[in-house]
Scaffold this motif. Structure first.
Motif, short mmCIF file in Angstrom:
data_model
loop_
_atom_site.label_atom_id
_atom_site.label_comp_id
_atom_site.label_asym_id
_atom_site.label_seq_id
_atom_site.Cartn_x
_atom_site.Cartn_y
_atom_site.Cartn_z
N VAL A 153 103.01 2.31 26.68
CA VAL A 153 104.00 2.49 27.62
C VAL A 153 104.05 3.88 28.25
O VAL A 153 104.20 4.06 29.47
N VAL A 158 101.11 4.47 30.38
CA VAL A 158 100.90 3.59 31.58
C VAL A 158 101.97 4.42 32.66
O VAL A 158 101.30 4.75 33.77
N LEU A 192 100.53 0.07 39.63
CA LEU A 192 101.48 0.42 38.54
C LEU A 192 102.68 1.14 38.82
O LEU A 192 103.59 1.08 38.17
N LEU A 248 106.30 -0.44 38.04
CA LEU A 248 107.28 0.29 37.26
C LEU A 248 108.57 0.83 38.18
O LEU A 248 109.61 0.58 37.66
N MET A 252 101.00 -3.99 30.27
CA MET A 252 102.17 -3.24 30.56
C MET A 252 103.31 -4.09 30.01
O MET A 252 104.35 -3.67 29.30
#
Length: 286
Positions: free
Chosen positions: A21, A24, A83, A87, A265
């Motif tokens: 995590v 990422v 990403l 997120l 993810m």
């Protein structure tokens, strides 16, 4: 805090998931500096480089290690920026849903009476519907865009936080120190902020971790169906959707690599959430 992290580190799988995590998040934040191409800049795109296999050296002179998509975007760069969007949408939607749900749940537990009945009946009614169905309807009504998508995700997820906050606040409300505080001239909002809310945070954090992953998955699903973010936003769901029509022709990398990034993810976030749940509530420990 030291004991908390020591106990967390005892679970090697959860520790690896946390590292994934963090990796990422770091890659998403550093995307403008580590991505070889800006997928938003149309001037850098060349349709002659579209749907090229991994390792292809494009017209720009550098190798596309993960290949290119149907618009000629470097897939590695598009995944990094995707990403960021995934997120961002997950964190904003999760935090907003937590704020709305916690407010409603604690208000219902503190106020009682008809207020409690009205709020919790609405929450229970919403929990009887699948979240994806409600999100689909709201996005279809509100239209495409980040703000519209966040509203749809919050509306689809706040009920989970409301039910969790209501259960935790109801248990705390029956304790002696809360009853003593409510018997004093203190305003209700101070009782909520000083006594109810702090004791509701641990279960809310656990639910929030899981719901962030669910929000990311919902956003990817809606974008895949063409109802989420606009095509100019290279979210992971949009990248998977762009490559889906080329799967049968053998250009599987366009969908597979963004799909793998999405799965990694979401799985890592869920594992972290499971570990937090076990630590905050040892009775649920497997």
């Amino acid at each position: 805090m030291t004991a908390f992290w020591k106990e967390y580190a005892e679970n090697r799988v959860a520790l690896v998931a946390l590292a994934v995590v963090l990796l990422v998040v770091a890659a998403a934040l550093a995307a403008p500096w580590i991505a070889p191409q800006d997928p938003y800049d149309l001037a850098n795109l060349d349709l002659m480089d579209a749907r090229r296999p991994p390792g292809f050296v494009g017209s720009s002179g550098y190798a596309h290690w993960l290949g290119t998509d149907a618009q000629g975007r470097d897939l590695f760069s598009a995944i990094l920026y995707g990403l960021r969007i995934s997120l961002q949408m997950g964190l904003v939607a999760g935090a907003s849903a937590m704020a709305v749900g916690a407010l409603l749940g604690i208000l219902a537990a503190h106020a009682g009476g008809w207020v409690e009945g009205a709020i919790m009946r609405v929450v229970d009614l919403q929990l009887s519907f699948p979240a994806i169905l409600l999100a689909l309807v709201l996005v279809a009504v509100l239209g495409q865009g980040k703000a519209q998508l966040v509203i749809a995700l919050v509306a689809a997820q706040y009920a989970y936080f409301a039910r969790t906050a209501y259960g935790a606040a109801t248990a705390e409300r029956q304790k002696d120190y809360v009853e003593a505080a409510r018997a004093t001239p203190l305003p209700g909002w101070r009782v909520v902020l000083r006594h109810l809310l702090p004791n509701c945070l641990p279960p809310l954090i656990v639910v929030g971790t899981v719901q962030v992953a669910n929000a990311i998955a919902l956003e990817a699903t809606l974008s895949f169906l063409g109802l989420g973010l606009p095509p100019t936003e290279p979210s992971l769901g949009m990248l998977i959707s762009n490559g889906f029509q080329y799967m049968m022709s053998g250009r599987t990398w366009i969908s597979v690599y963004p799909g793998v990034a999405l799965i990694i993810m979401i799985t890592a976030i869920n594992i972290v959430g499971d570990q937090l749940r076990d630590q905050f509530n040892p009775r649920l420990r497997r």
